[in-house]
Design an enzyme around this catalytic site. Structure first.
Site, PDB file in Angstrom:
ATOM      1  N   ASN A   1       0.865  -1.195   0.000  1.00  0.00           N
ATOM      2  CA  ASN A   1       0.000   0.000   0.000  1.00  0.00           C
ATOM      3  C   ASN A   1       0.897   1.240   0.000  1.00  0.00           C
ATOM      4  OD1 ASN A   1       0.527   0.900   2.841  1.00  0.00           O
ATOM      5  ND2 ASN A   1      -0.244  -1.162   3.240  1.00  0.00           N
TER       6      ASN A   1
ATOM      7  N   ASP B   1      -3.705  -6.517   5.019  1.00  0.00           N
ATOM      8  CA  ASP B   1      -4.719  -7.398   5.606  1.00  0.00           C
ATOM      9  C   ASP B   1      -4.641  -8.805   5.052  1.00  0.00           C
ATOM     10  OD1 ASP B   1      -5.973  -5.594   7.357  1.00  0.00           O
ATOM     11  OD2 ASP B   1      -6.941  -4.591   5.657  1.00  0.00           O
TER      12      ASP B   1
ATOM     13  N   LYS C   1      10.370 -16.792 -10.126  1.00  0.00           N
ATOM     14  CA  LYS C   1       9.568 -15.719 -10.719  1.00  0.00           C
ATOM     15  C   LYS C   1       8.495 -16.336 -11.625  1.00  0.00           C
ATOM     16  CE  LYS C   1       9.936 -11.683 -13.631  1.00  0.00           C
ATOM     17  NZ  LYS C   1      10.682 -11.069 -14.702  1.00  0.00           N
TER      18      LYS C   1
ATOM     19  N   PHE D   1      -4.115   3.076  14.441  1.00  0.00           N
ATOM     20  CA  PHE D   1      -4.254   4.146  13.449  1.00  0.00           C
ATOM     21  C   PHE D   1      -5.087   3.585  12.315  1.00  0.00           C
ATOM     22  CE2 PHE D   1      -1.316   7.612  14.608  1.00  0.00           C
ATOM     23  CZ  PHE D   1      -0.828   7.056  15.790  1.00  0.00           C
TER      24      PHE D   1
ATOM     25  N   LYS E   1     -13.903  -0.494  15.651  1.00  0.00           N
ATOM     26  CA  LYS E   1     -12.581  -1.158  15.715  1.00  0.00           C
ATOM     27  C   LYS E   1     -12.051  -1.204  17.140  1.00  0.00           C
ATOM     28  CE  LYS E   1     -10.256  -0.698  11.294  1.00  0.00           C
ATOM     29  NZ  LYS E   1      -9.366   0.113  10.487  1.00  0.00           N
TER      30      LYS E   1
ATOM     31  N   LYS F   1     -11.102  -4.831  18.684  1.00  0.00           N
ATOM     32  CA  LYS F   1      -9.689  -5.174  18.867  1.00  0.00           C
ATOM     33  C   LYS F   1      -9.224  -5.050  20.319  1.00  0.00           C
ATOM     34  CE  LYS F   1      -8.738  -3.765  14.157  1.00  0.00           C
ATOM     35  NZ  LYS F   1      -8.084  -4.870  13.459  1.00  0.00           N
TER      36      LYS F   1
END
Ligand SMILES: Cc1cc2nc3c(=O)[nH]c(=O)nc-3n(C[C@H](O)[C@H](O)[C@H](O)COP(=O)(O)O)c2cc1C
Length: 406
Positions: free
Chosen positions: A214, A283, A293, A327, A341, A345
């Site tokens: 990301n 995730d 490869k 965060f 959340k 959590k």
């Protein structure tokens, strides 16, 4: 005014001496100005042969002091300027000035200020490798290092201005800056606290060259680690791949995947007062990772993804973190998602920012968001530099946790 300067005035005497590395001090001046540090520049007479006081005056936006016998100061500049300083930084420091300080000499304004002061003194030497290796210089540095209020940011090795190669090059400006900010931030409300910060993205490899990741730059986490160090914490930073230089004074451990992150955080027996989980952990991971490869040639490539373990929940269950802050980068229902959340959590608070905006968040130097606490209270943080936001988050948490300024 945002950031550290919001609550503490920082007063720095910046000593400049006659080293070729003096031009680098101009960048240092700029960094201190950005943090609203009040700079009192003091130049040795020989340093003025290298750069003009006008340049230092313009960059520091303050008068340059150099002449101990300047009558406009009533003859007591060395006493007046040594009072109220939070730090005397000498960068660059010549072999000559270091020797004078070690011998207790006070033959110019800078050496007199050092002798007349009682605040911390930070010395960043810069000189030719032979001058540094000389037993005389080595003994001077050793003698000064033994004094409680004097410390050094030692020079780096590399090519020197004179053409020689070896140790002697002024330490990295960012390191000198961070080491100074540690002294300038005198209200240490994180002193004695152990803080673990995670930062950056993770990479989940599909084969040796392709991965799922990301756009997290890691900037927010690095700023949290940096500012926590300034405020006195013992900081460990576990970082995914980023292009950011590790902050001075912070233990950094580099990891690649979510699984590495989990091991780095949870396999050690270490306990922390605070966990700041700012890393953008993938995730999912690939169900299978090819050792070779994967070649082109099939029109459609189907891959299976498996959910990665929820590290935040595992951290909460481990009992090794007294206070946990997650965060979250959300694109819709920002507050609702964050509150759900926190409950799921088992954490204490969550910092959210809206990733639908391009002027804040991912990769940007700026951020804006909210700290949402488990009791439902919300603290809004306006758009500001990530460094200032880091300070705001840490001071808000310290207030909540009753951590006093020492
Ligand atoms: C071109 C040039 C570069 C110099 N660079 C250094 C240096 O990097 N470090 C050092 O210790 N002395 C260096 N010197 C020697 C100092 O300038 C000299 O010792 C001077 O007296 C230092 O005075 P101060 O410590 O009062 O500033 C250099 C001299 C010249 C001419």
């Amino acid at each position: 005014m945002f950031g550290v300067a919001e609550i503490m005035e920082m007063r720095l005497v910046l000593g400049l001496t006659g080293s070729i590395a003096i031009y680098k001090a101009c960048e240092l001046l700029r960094l201190f100005k950005k943090e609203n540090v009040q700079i009192i520049p003091v130049m040795t007479p020989d340093s003025k042969r290298f750069i003009s006081p006008l340049l230092v005056e313009s960059l520091s936006q303050n008068k340059v002091y150099s002449d101990m016998f300047d009558e406009s100061g009533g003859g007591f500049y060395h006493i007046m300027l040594s009072r109220g300083a939070d730090l005397i930084l000498i960068a660059p420091a010549t072999a000559n000035t270091i020797a004078k300080i070690a011998a207790g000499l006070a033959d110019n304004l800078l050496t007199s200020i050092v002798l007349a002061s009682d605040c911390p003194v930070l010395i960043a030497p810069a000189m030719n490798v032979k001058m540094l290796e000389n037993l005389i210089t080595q003994r001077n540095i050793k003698r000064l290092s033994e004094m409680e209020r004097i410390s050094f940011v030692m020079p780096e090795s590399g090519e020197l201005a004179c053409g020689d190669t070896g140790q002697g090059r002024l330490a990295d400006i960012d390191d000198i800056f961070d080491a100074s900010m540690f002294y300038l931030c005198k209200e240490k409300f994180l002193r004695g606290k152990r803080v673990l910060v995670t930062a950056g993205p993770t990479r989940e490899f599909m084969d040796p060259v392709r991965f799922l990741s990301n756009p997290s730059s890691g900037k927010m986490g690095y700023e949290l680690a940096r500012v926590a160090y300034w405020l006195g914490a013992d900081v460990r930073l576990v970082s995914g791949p980023t292009n950011i230089k590790p902050p001075y004074g912070v233990r950094v451990e580099n990891i690649i995947s979510a699984d590495d992150m989990k091991k780095a955080m949870l396999d050690s027996r270490e306990e922390y007062d605070l966990l700041l989980m700012s890393a953008a952990i993938s995730d999912w991971m690939f169900e299978k990772r090819s050792d070779q490869k994967i070649k082109r040639g099939c029109e459609k490539l189907q891959v299976d993804l498996r959910e990665n373990p929820d590290i935040l929940s595992l951290a909460s269950k481990s009992g090794r973190f007294k206070y946990i802050v997650g965060f979250a980068a959300e694109s819709e229902n920002v507050v609702e998602n964050a509150i759900s959340k926190i409950g799921k959590k088992g954490i204490d608070a969550i910092v959210v920012n809206d990733i639908s905006r391009s002027d804040i968040g991912f990769g940007n130097d700026y951020n804006e968001g909210k700290i949402i606490f488990s009791d439902g209270s919300i603290q809004n943080i306006d758009k500001m530099r990530k460094r200032d936001m880091a300070f705001r988050i840490l001071s808000e948490l310290a207030k909540r946790l009753g951590w006093k300024k020492i």
